[in-house]
Design a protein around this motif. Structure first.
Motif, mmCIF file in Angstrom:
data_model
loop_
_atom_site.group_PDB
_atom_site.id
_atom_site.type_symbol
_atom_site.label_atom_id
_atom_site.label_comp_id
_atom_site.label_asym_id
_atom_site.label_seq_id
_atom_site.Cartn_x
_atom_site.Cartn_y
_atom_site.Cartn_z
ATOM 1 N N TRP A 28 33.689 95.706 180.070
ATOM 2 C CA TRP A 28 33.898 97.132 180.292
ATOM 3 C C TRP A 28 33.028 97.642 181.440
ATOM 4 C CZ3 TRP A 28 30.610 101.403 179.030
ATOM 5 C CH2 TRP A 28 31.225 102.657 179.130
ATOM 6 N N ARG A 31 34.249 96.300 184.863
ATOM 7 C CA ARG A 31 35.452 96.995 185.335
ATOM 8 C C ARG A 31 35.131 98.410 185.813
ATOM 9 N NH1 ARG A 31 39.540 94.261 181.017
ATOM 10 N NH2 ARG A 31 39.915 92.405 182.275
ATOM 11 N N GLN A 51 44.472 96.732 193.691
ATOM 12 C CA GLN A 51 44.095 95.623 192.816
ATOM 13 C C GLN A 51 42.896 95.998 191.943
ATOM 14 O OE1 GLN A 51 43.623 92.865 196.097
ATOM 15 N NE2 GLN A 51 45.207 91.526 195.210
ATOM 16 N N THR A 54 44.038 98.416 189.250
ATOM 17 C CA THR A 54 44.817 97.699 188.236
ATOM 18 C C THR A 54 43.892 96.955 187.280
ATOM 19 O OG1 THR A 54 46.687 97.455 189.739
ATOM 20 C CG2 THR A 54 46.576 95.930 187.876
ATOM 21 N N GLU A 55 42.900 96.274 187.826
ATOM 22 C CA GLU A 55 41.945 95.543 186.982
ATOM 23 C C GLU A 55 41.118 96.509 186.143
ATOM 24 O OE1 GLU A 55 40.091 92.446 185.151
ATOM 25 O OE2 GLU A 55 41.768 92.272 186.533
ATOM 26 N N ARG A 57 41.919 99.343 184.942
ATOM 27 C CA ARG A 57 42.703 99.960 183.864
ATOM 28 C C ARG A 57 42.947 99.026 182.683
ATOM 29 N NH1 ARG A 57 45.645 102.259 188.182
ATOM 30 N NH2 ARG A 57 47.158 100.580 188.072
ATOM 31 N N ARG A 58 42.669 97.752 182.839
ATOM 32 C CA ARG A 58 42.880 96.811 181.736
ATOM 33 C C ARG A 58 41.906 97.116 180.595
ATOM 34 N NH1 ARG A 58 42.928 90.871 184.139
ATOM 35 N NH2 ARG A 58 43.308 90.415 181.956
ATOM 36 N N SER A 59 42.340 96.820 179.389
ATOM 37 C CA SER A 59 41.505 97.049 178.210
ATOM 38 C C SER A 59 40.312 96.100 178.201
ATOM 39 C CB SER A 59 42.324 96.818 176.945
ATOM 40 O OG SER A 59 43.423 97.687 176.921
ATOM 41 N N ASP A 62 40.917 92.610 176.957
ATOM 42 C CA ASP A 62 41.834 91.801 177.742
ATOM 43 C C ASP A 62 41.073 91.148 178.889
ATOM 44 O OD1 ASP A 62 44.074 90.685 178.896
ATOM 45 O OD2 ASP A 62 44.781 92.562 179.770
ATOM 46 N N ALA A 63 40.348 90.097 178.568
ATOM 47 C CA ALA A 63 39.537 89.411 179.576
ATOM 48 C C ALA A 63 39.960 87.954 179.658
ATOM 49 C CB ALA A 63 38.051 89.482 179.210
#
Length: 69
Positions: A28, A31, A51, A54-55, A57-59, A62-63
């Motif tokens: 977290w 990101r 890019q 986009t990365e 915004r990932r949860s 989700d790694a």
């Protein structure tokens, strides 16, 4: 007489809850830091703003496996 110095082999242990939470917190933070970089810094690491967003915004859960401890 033979002495056995090791205990029985066991299956690999799963990470503890604290280790799992610590890893997710690190994802977290990474990101958030990625999202905060300016365009010049993103260019230095070979990423576009799109890019990076986009990365970012990932949860946090989700790694990729390579990020996990």
């Amino acid at each position: 007489m033979t002495y056995i110095s090791q205990t029985c082999a066991t299956a690999p242990s799963r990470p503890s809850l604290i280790a799992g939470l610590t890893a997710r917190l690190a994802v977290w933070k990474q990101r958030r830091a990625l999202k905060a970089l300016d365009d010049s810094a993103l260019n230095d690491i070979g990423l576009s703003r799109r890019q990076a967003n986009t990365e970012a915004r990932r949860s946090f859960w989700d790694a990729p496996d390579s990020w996990r401890c």
